[in-house]
Design a protein around this motif. Structure first.
Motif, short mmCIF file in Angstrom:
data_model
loop_
_atom_site.label_atom_id
_atom_site.label_comp_id
_atom_site.label_asym_id
_atom_site.label_seq_id
_atom_site.Cartn_x
_atom_site.Cartn_y
_atom_site.Cartn_z
N UNK A 1 3.36 9.89 -9.84
CA UNK A 1 2.75 9.99 -11.17
C UNK A 1 1.89 11.25 -11.27
N UNK A 2 1.06 11.48 -10.27
CA UNK A 2 0.21 12.68 -10.30
C UNK A 2 1.07 13.94 -10.37
N UNK A 3 2.16 13.97 -9.60
CA UNK A 3 3.05 15.13 -9.59
C UNK A 3 3.73 15.32 -10.94
N UNK A 4 4.09 14.22 -11.60
CA UNK A 4 4.84 14.32 -12.86
C UNK A 4 3.97 14.68 -14.05
N UNK A 5 2.66 14.48 -13.94
CA UNK A 5 1.76 14.76 -15.08
C UNK A 5 1.29 16.21 -15.05
N UNK A 6 1.18 16.79 -16.22
CA UNK A 6 0.67 18.15 -16.34
C UNK A 6 -0.85 18.08 -16.45
N UNK A 7 -1.53 18.18 -15.31
CA UNK A 7 -2.98 17.99 -15.27
C UNK A 7 -3.69 19.32 -15.03
N UNK A 8 -4.74 19.61 -15.81
CA UNK A 8 -5.48 20.86 -15.61
C UNK A 8 -5.98 21.05 -14.18
N UNK B 1 4.06 5.61 -5.56
CA UNK B 1 4.05 5.62 -7.03
C UNK B 1 2.94 6.54 -7.54
N UNK B 2 1.75 6.41 -6.97
CA UNK B 2 0.64 7.24 -7.46
C UNK B 2 0.90 8.72 -7.22
N UNK C 1 0.84 -1.20 0.00
CA UNK C 1 0.00 0.00 0.00
C UNK C 1 0.87 1.25 0.00
N UNK C 2 1.93 1.24 0.81
CA UNK C 2 2.83 2.39 0.87
C UNK C 2 3.52 2.61 -0.47
N UNK D 1 -1.66 6.27 -18.71
CA UNK D 1 -0.47 6.13 -19.56
C UNK D 1 0.81 6.26 -18.74
N UNK D 2 0.81 7.19 -17.80
CA UNK D 2 1.99 7.37 -16.95
C UNK D 2 2.20 6.16 -16.04
N UNK D 3 1.13 5.64 -15.48
CA UNK D 3 1.23 4.45 -14.63
C UNK D 3 1.71 3.25 -15.45
N UNK D 4 1.21 3.13 -16.66
CA UNK D 4 1.63 2.05 -17.54
C UNK D 4 3.14 2.09 -17.76
#
Length: 198
Positions: free
Chosen positions: A40-47, A36-37, A30-31, A68-71
């Motif tokens: 991934x959220x930090x690395x993606x440019x999300x609106x 990882x999650x 879980x940790x 796609x990033x998780x993949x």
């Protein structure tokens, strides 16, 4: 590993009686998944900036970016990730909303009420929700065809949800699918008894 030991024995090395390897492994998993999650959220440019709430509505394109990033991170194809997520999502749905699962209900019963009952309840809570169109036909031989159409075009997620429903109801039929023309495209899921083995 101390967190995996019983509280009474935290000051001593874990013994066979105080160490809980399955709990420890689950905690570590879980940790790791959380780390990882978050990365991934930090690395993606999300609106949205990756700040999600249970009551918010978000562009479905963000999900595609995150998958796609998780993949890329875990080496699992996006379609497999979406199917796995859908399967898990259904089990959480069943846990959180037991009222949709009355005693004696079958998989066919459940699937035929998606549009007429479940999506209706979703729209009561979220009037602007864009739920997919789900049309179910049950044939006399026991087979079923579910036509899925959504502007989000997430048939892999829909397949995972169906697999989760099959798990829940103990349904042993097999799923096949095909895409047909439409705007957006329509995915036909067929549930039927497995044919005889060659």
């Amino acid at each position: 590993f101390q967190a995996c030991c019983t509280s009474a024995d935290r000051n001593r090395p874990p013994s066979a009686s105080t160490f809980m390897p399955s709990s420890c492994a689950r905690s570590l998993a879980i940790r790791a998944a959380s780390d990882v999650s978050a990365a991934i959220v930090t690395s993606c440019d999300l609106p949205s900036g990756g700040a999600y709430t249970a009551v918010g509505t978000y562009d479905s394109a963000e999900m595609s970016v995150l998958v796609a990033a998780l993949s890329g991170e875990v080496g699992v194809p996006p379609d497999s990730l979406l199917r796995a997520f859908g399967r898990r999502l259904f089990s959480r749905f069943a846990e959180m909303y037991p009222g949709f699962f009355p005693e004696g209900q079958s998989l066919n019963d459940f699937l035929t009420q998606i549009d007429s009952v479940i999506h209706l309840e979703v729209h009561k809570l979220y009037p602007d929700a864009q739920t997919p169109t789900v049309d179910v036909t049950v044939h006399s031989d026991g087979s079923l065809v579910l036509a899925y159409q959504s502007p989000r075009e997430l048939p892999d997620l829909a397949e995972g949800l169906m697999s989760g429903a099959m798990d829940y109801f103990g349904d042993q039929r097999t799923i096949t699918r095909e895409q047909v023309a439409g705007d957006p495209p329509i995915t036909l899921f067929r549930l039927a008894e497995a044919g005889p083995h060659a």
